[in-house]
Design an enzyme around this catalytic site. Structure first.
Site, short mmCIF file in Angstrom:
data_model
loop_
_atom_site.label_atom_id
_atom_site.label_comp_id
_atom_site.label_asym_id
_atom_site.label_seq_id
_atom_site.Cartn_x
_atom_site.Cartn_y
_atom_site.Cartn_z
N GLU A 53 30.34 46.29 2.83
CA GLU A 53 31.35 46.37 3.88
C GLU A 53 32.67 46.98 3.40
O GLU A 53 33.30 47.76 4.12
CB GLU A 53 31.60 44.99 4.48
CG GLU A 53 30.41 44.41 5.23
CD GLU A 53 29.44 43.65 4.34
OE1 GLU A 53 28.47 43.07 4.87
OE2 GLU A 53 29.65 43.64 3.10
N ARG A 108 27.37 39.58 20.53
CA ARG A 108 26.43 40.70 20.64
C ARG A 108 25.59 40.58 21.90
O ARG A 108 25.14 41.58 22.46
CB ARG A 108 25.49 40.73 19.43
CG ARG A 108 26.11 41.20 18.14
CD ARG A 108 25.08 41.22 17.02
NE ARG A 108 24.58 39.90 16.72
CZ ARG A 108 23.29 39.57 16.58
NH1 ARG A 108 22.35 40.49 16.75
NH2 ARG A 108 22.93 38.34 16.30
N PHE A 144 32.62 39.44 8.04
CA PHE A 144 32.53 40.56 7.10
C PHE A 144 33.40 41.74 7.54
O PHE A 144 33.73 42.60 6.74
CB PHE A 144 31.07 41.00 6.96
CG PHE A 144 30.12 39.86 6.75
CD1 PHE A 144 30.46 38.80 5.91
CD2 PHE A 144 28.90 39.81 7.39
CE1 PHE A 144 29.60 37.73 5.72
CE2 PHE A 144 28.03 38.75 7.22
CZ PHE A 144 28.38 37.70 6.39
#
Length: 317
Positions: A63, A172, A88
């Site tokens: 990341e 999501r 992240f």
């Protein structure tokens, strides 16, 4: 302008709202690029890889490197959009976003997915109660929490027009609908979505729907609740907060985030800075880590349901 649409419960997955909007933007602007940290299946970005392979970069489980690549792309005139899970996209890469992004005056549009209880069975290591706090601390950043897929689509489009560091958090998966398709908004301005005279609730993200559920239920008990969707947490709409807090018995913030540094803190700062003496309750997570469970279980476990909000409101009137 926005229009409420709480009758339509069927929505796109939030991730598909992001993916489809990016694909649309890529047709309009050949500088828009998408970066992913080995979560293309989870985010839906694998669809971008198929339709726009020359505009998609999977950096792998790296990341911090993804942020570095985005910085380089920004320097050369590209408009990078980055995705990974919320923790992240914020705490793991904070130094890189701060220095390679903000300090270096680069542009990065970051989507941190599955914040708070929405992380579900991925558990404590993947839970972020602190992403808003971190991103708010970056000078000149913009921080948003999308209430539904319509608002997420608008935010992604708006980010594409701006320079700087922009962060949006959102589930999501599908979330309860709040707004009618085609609704538009304004960064830095809250949305007054229900008027009321007794208590002011300021919510963000998918908890906006729960806040409306609580407010509508309490109307039957004779309790009048005003609701603001504060989808832009930074810069926050201080004028709207001050105007609507006036004369209320209490102000309650409602967020899928720690009460430290998030929406509650932002509202508290506005009230304190302006000498407003109204009682404030910050309903969020307090000194806790995440845990494993279904999103529905975790929402109840962390006391972030409409029923929890109703109980807090009733105690104030």
């Amino acid at each position: 302008m926005f229009t409420l649409d709480r009758e339509n419960k069927t929505t796109r997955e939030m991730r598909m709202s992001v993916v489809e909007t990016l694909q649309e933007l890529m047709k309009e602007n050949d500088k828009v690029v998408a970066l992913e940290a080995d979560l293309g299946g989870a985010s839906g970005f694998s669809k971008i890889e198929k339709t726009n392979p020359d505009r998609f970069i999977n950096v792998g489980i790296a990341e911090a490197n993804m942020v570095g690549v985005a910085a380089g792309l920004s320097v050369t005139g590209f408009v990078p959009f980055l995705h990974t899970f919320g923790p992240f996209a914020s705490r793991r890469v904070f130094d890189q976003v701060f220095l390679s992004g903000a300090y270096a005056h680069n542009t990065m549009n970051i989507y941190g997915s599955d914040p708070g209880f929405t992380v579900g069975p991925n558990g404590g290591t993947h839970t972020t109660w602190e992403d808003v706090a971190l991103m708010r601390a970056i000078p000149n950043s913009v921080v948003c929490d999308a209430a539904d897929d319509t608002q997420m689509e608008w935010i992604i489009k708006e980010f594409s027009k701006l320079e700087g560091i922009h962060y949006v958090r959102g589930n999501r998966k599908p979330v309860p609908n709040v707004y009618k398709k085609g609704s538009t908004f304004e960064l830095g301005k809250g949305n007054l979505i229900k008027e009321g005279k007794d208590v002011l609730v300021i919510a963000a993200g998918q908890l906006v729907s729960d806040a409306m559920d609580a407010a509508e239920a309490l109307e039957k008990d004779g309790i009048s609740v005003e609701v603001i969707d504060m989808f832009t947490i930074k810069p926050i709409d201080a004028d709207l907060i001050l105007k609507k807090a006036a004369g209320k018995k209490a102000v309650i913030t409602f967020e899928n985030h720690s009460i430290t540094g998030g929406l509650g803190s932002a509202v508290a700062e506005v009230l304190a800075d302006n000498g407003v003496g109204v009682e404030l309750t910050r309903l969020g997570v307090n000194e806790q880590f995440g845990q494993v469970g279904t999103p529905d279980f975790l929402q109840k476990e962390f006391k972030l349901t409409a029923d929890d909000l109703k109980a807090v409101i009733k105690a104030k009137v």
